[in-house]
Design an enzyme around this catalytic site. Structure first.
Site, PDB file in Angstrom:
ATOM      1  N   ASN A  69       0.715  -1.175   0.081  1.00 13.65           N
ATOM      2  CA  ASN A  69       0.194  -0.276  -0.025  1.00 13.65           C
ATOM      3  C   ASN A  69       0.554   1.316   0.224  1.00 13.65           C
ATOM      4  OD1 ASN A  69      -2.094   1.916   0.187  1.00 13.65           O
ATOM      5  ND2 ASN A  69      -3.342   1.234   1.520  1.00 13.65           N
ATOM      6  N   ASP A  70       1.254   1.681   1.626  1.00 16.64           N
ATOM      7  CA  ASP A  70       2.344   3.274   1.006  1.00 16.64           C
ATOM      8  C   ASP A  70       3.102   2.894   0.009  1.00 16.64           C
ATOM      9  OD1 ASP A  70       0.394   3.750   3.149  1.00 16.64           O
ATOM     10  OD2 ASP A  70       1.893   2.792   4.611  1.00 16.64           O
ATOM     11  N   VAL A  71       3.869   1.804  -0.180  1.00 17.49           N
ATOM     12  CA  VAL A  71       5.306   1.888  -1.302  1.00 17.49           C
ATOM     13  C   VAL A  71       5.134   1.685  -2.299  1.00 17.49           C
ATOM     14  CG1 VAL A  71       6.669   0.435   0.895  1.00 17.49           C
ATOM     15  CG2 VAL A  71       5.184  -0.859  -1.198  1.00 17.49           C
TER      16      VAL A  71
END
Lengths: 466, 97
Positions: free
Chosen positions: A389-391
């Site tokens: 998600n964040d990456v």
């Protein structure tokens, strides 16, 4: 252990052990030599332990034998049967044991030497006990968070940082007082208790997504506790091994912080999750996701010549690494090239994704670091995001207001099509909206990653056969 | 005593520098085995635990020493085994490590 009566043969055994440990770490510079290096390290340990048993003036072997046997059985069991997906929990537990062992040795030394203790040894013992107990409870907390026994979300309260910093300073004051007068045993035990407390309170506010930094840092503390033991006992091999472990953990946590574009201090005191409520409140564009069926995704995958898989923690949670590899093989049989893009902080510990994919027999020459692969997305047909998600959040690049702004991320949105496998449309741990999911070239396939991947595999095979 | 402190610091600082150069060369691919391996190595505090448990310093020392020996053994034995188990999995295309 008194430094003045150490047998020269024992010192020599410790020298051999020290050299073996350095060779073990050197072996890890490439996967081809790493196993041999590890065996050399284990040999060094054996030399040091056998040497100590014979030459260190030990008179009673009963309890030692019991400890060695019980420890070996538990250690072996924990290593042979633990699934690779549980590796972060396993590592957190071992920091826990390491910290406890160092702290207890410090307590015994203090108890044994009593008033005869000199100031220098006192300083080392104090550090050893404080760091050891801090590592012990801190790692227990990390384990609890990883295992889901404690909420993985950051736990925050008012005045948290102030109270944590006060406790750190209090420990420092106690240490100074002890060095001035080592005979005040109340202060010594107070310091140990403070270590236990700081470990709990310092890890509690740190969220699950920051675990790679925390685990690395606890790794470093465990090493420093060992080194402090070495100072207290006048034992060089402990100092060397502790310094190596301390440096390694410190370097890893620096790398992890850098991979999140955050300073150390920010991870430790920043309580990432505090941003979450604001982001939740602004859940405006949530309806614009391009939900896709398995058939749509299979169509895109079979038509592609190049695929980059971006795994994240979700792959570990759903234990989908074997399904990922099978899909990759089906796509390769279909004429596509498949590569894997591994972000330094994907998962819950450094190198988490690499180990899982290696377990699933993905050749390591297909695994690429952030810098080595990021330019390739623009030339790639499909980026397949499995539980990350964040990456892959473009907000890190183009939204200065985002809490992850400045974090280096994959340019997945530049590939022709993006397929995102995600459990549900809830925002992740960090509670940050992901603009990638609303891009026109993104297809969201919701559900358990392993199940979805299995459907992809049979779909791709059918299309290939047709 | 000041001499002993300085000598220890000497070793500590040099080992730290050496560690830095060696560990910088470890690729991200092997960061998990690195962590497991350094864990096993810092289980060397086992030698301190052995002395604490076996020197006949009274029952408190023996008991705490016994717990420390157990914990440190878990880390050394378990650490080297799990590192090996992980490293065994890393293979190149074509199957050979």
């Amino acid at each position: 252990m008194n430094a003045h009566i150490v047998s020269p043969y024992l010192t020599f055994a410790y020298l051999i052990a020290s050299v073996c440990f350095i060779l073990a770490l050197q072996g890890l510079s490439s996967p081809t030599n790493a196993r041999r290096g590890n065996a050399i390290g284990a040999f060094g340990m054996l030399v040091a332990v056998v040497g100590t048993l014979i030459l260190a003036g030990i008179i009673d072997y009963k309890w030692i034998a019991a400890g060695l046997i019980i420890g070996s059985v538990i250690g072996a069991a924990m290593s042979i049967w633990i699934p690779m997906t549980k590796m972060p929990e396993r590592i957190a537990l071992s920091h826990c044991f390491g910290g406890l062992a160092a702290a207890l040795v410090g307590v015994v030394e203090y108890h044994h030497r009593g008033a005869a203790i000199d100031r220098f040894t006192m300083g080392a013992l104090g550090l050893e006990v404080f760091l050891g107990f801090l590592t012990f409870t801190g790692s227990l907390m990390a384990f609890g968070k990883l295992q889901g026994l404690i909420t993985g979300a950051p736990v925050t309260w008012k005045g948290q940082n102030a109270s944590n910093i006060t406790m750190f300073c209090a420990a420092l004051v106690l240490l100074v007082l002890l060095v001035i007068d080592p005979s005040r045993s109340v202060l010594f035990y107070a310091m140990g208790a403070l270590g236990l407390l700081v470990g709990v309170l310092a890890v509690l506010p740190i969220g699950g997504a920051d675990m790679p930094v925390v685990i690395s840092l606890l790794n470093s503390y465990a090493g420093l506790a060992s080194a402090a033991t070495g100072f207290a006992l006048g034992n060089n091999v402990l100092i060397i091994a502790g310094a190596l472990d301390g440096t390694s953990g410190f370097l890893l946590s620096m790398k992890m912080s850098k991979a999140m574009n955050r300073s150390f201090a920010n991870v430790l005191f920043g309580a990432f999750g505090q941003v979450a409520p604001a982001a939740d409140g602004a859940a405006g564009p949530a309806a614009n996701y391009n939900l896709a069926t398995v058939e749509d995704a299979v169509g895109v995958l079979t038509a592609s010549q190049s695929v980059i898989v971006v795994p994240g923690y979700g792959m570990a949670v759903s234990q989908a690494q074997h399904a990922v590899r099978e899909l990759a093989q089906a796509l390769e049989a279909n004429g596509a090239t498949v590569k894997y893009a591994i972000h330094p902080v994907a998962g819950r510990m450094p190198g988490h994704m690499n180990v899982l994919l290696a377990e699933a027999n993905v050749p390591y020459d297909q695994l690429f670091d952030l810098d080595d692969i990021n330019d390739e997305f623009s030339r790639t047909d499909v980026a397949l995001v499995v539980g990350a998600n964040d990456v892959v959040n473009p907000a890190a690049k183009n939204n200065p207001g985002s809490p992850i702004h400045g974090m280096p991320v994959f340019n997945v949105e530049e590939s022709r099509a993006v397929i995102v496998l995600k459990r549900s449309m809830n925002t992740g741990f960090a509670g940050i909206e992901n603009d990638l999911f609303v891009q026109p070239n993104t297809m969201m396939v919701l559900g358990d990653a392993k199940k979805t991947l299995r459907e992809f595999i049979s779909g791709v095979k059918e299309e290939a056969a047709a | 005593m000041a001499n002993e402190l300085l000598f220890g610091l000497f070793i500590f600082v040099l080992a730290g520098f050496l560690g830095h150069y060696v560990i910088e060369k470890v690729p991200p691919l092997l960061h998990t085995p690195l962590m497991a391996g350094t864990n096993a190595i810092s289980g060397i505090s086992l030698v301190g635990s052995l002395v604490a448990a076996g020197s006949g310093w009274g029952w408190t020392a023996t008991l705490l020493g016994f717990i420390a020996v157990t914990c440190a053994t878990i880390n050394t034995v378990g650490g080297f085994l799990i590192t090996d188990r992980m490293l065994k999995m890393f293979k190149r295309r074509g199957g050979k490590g």
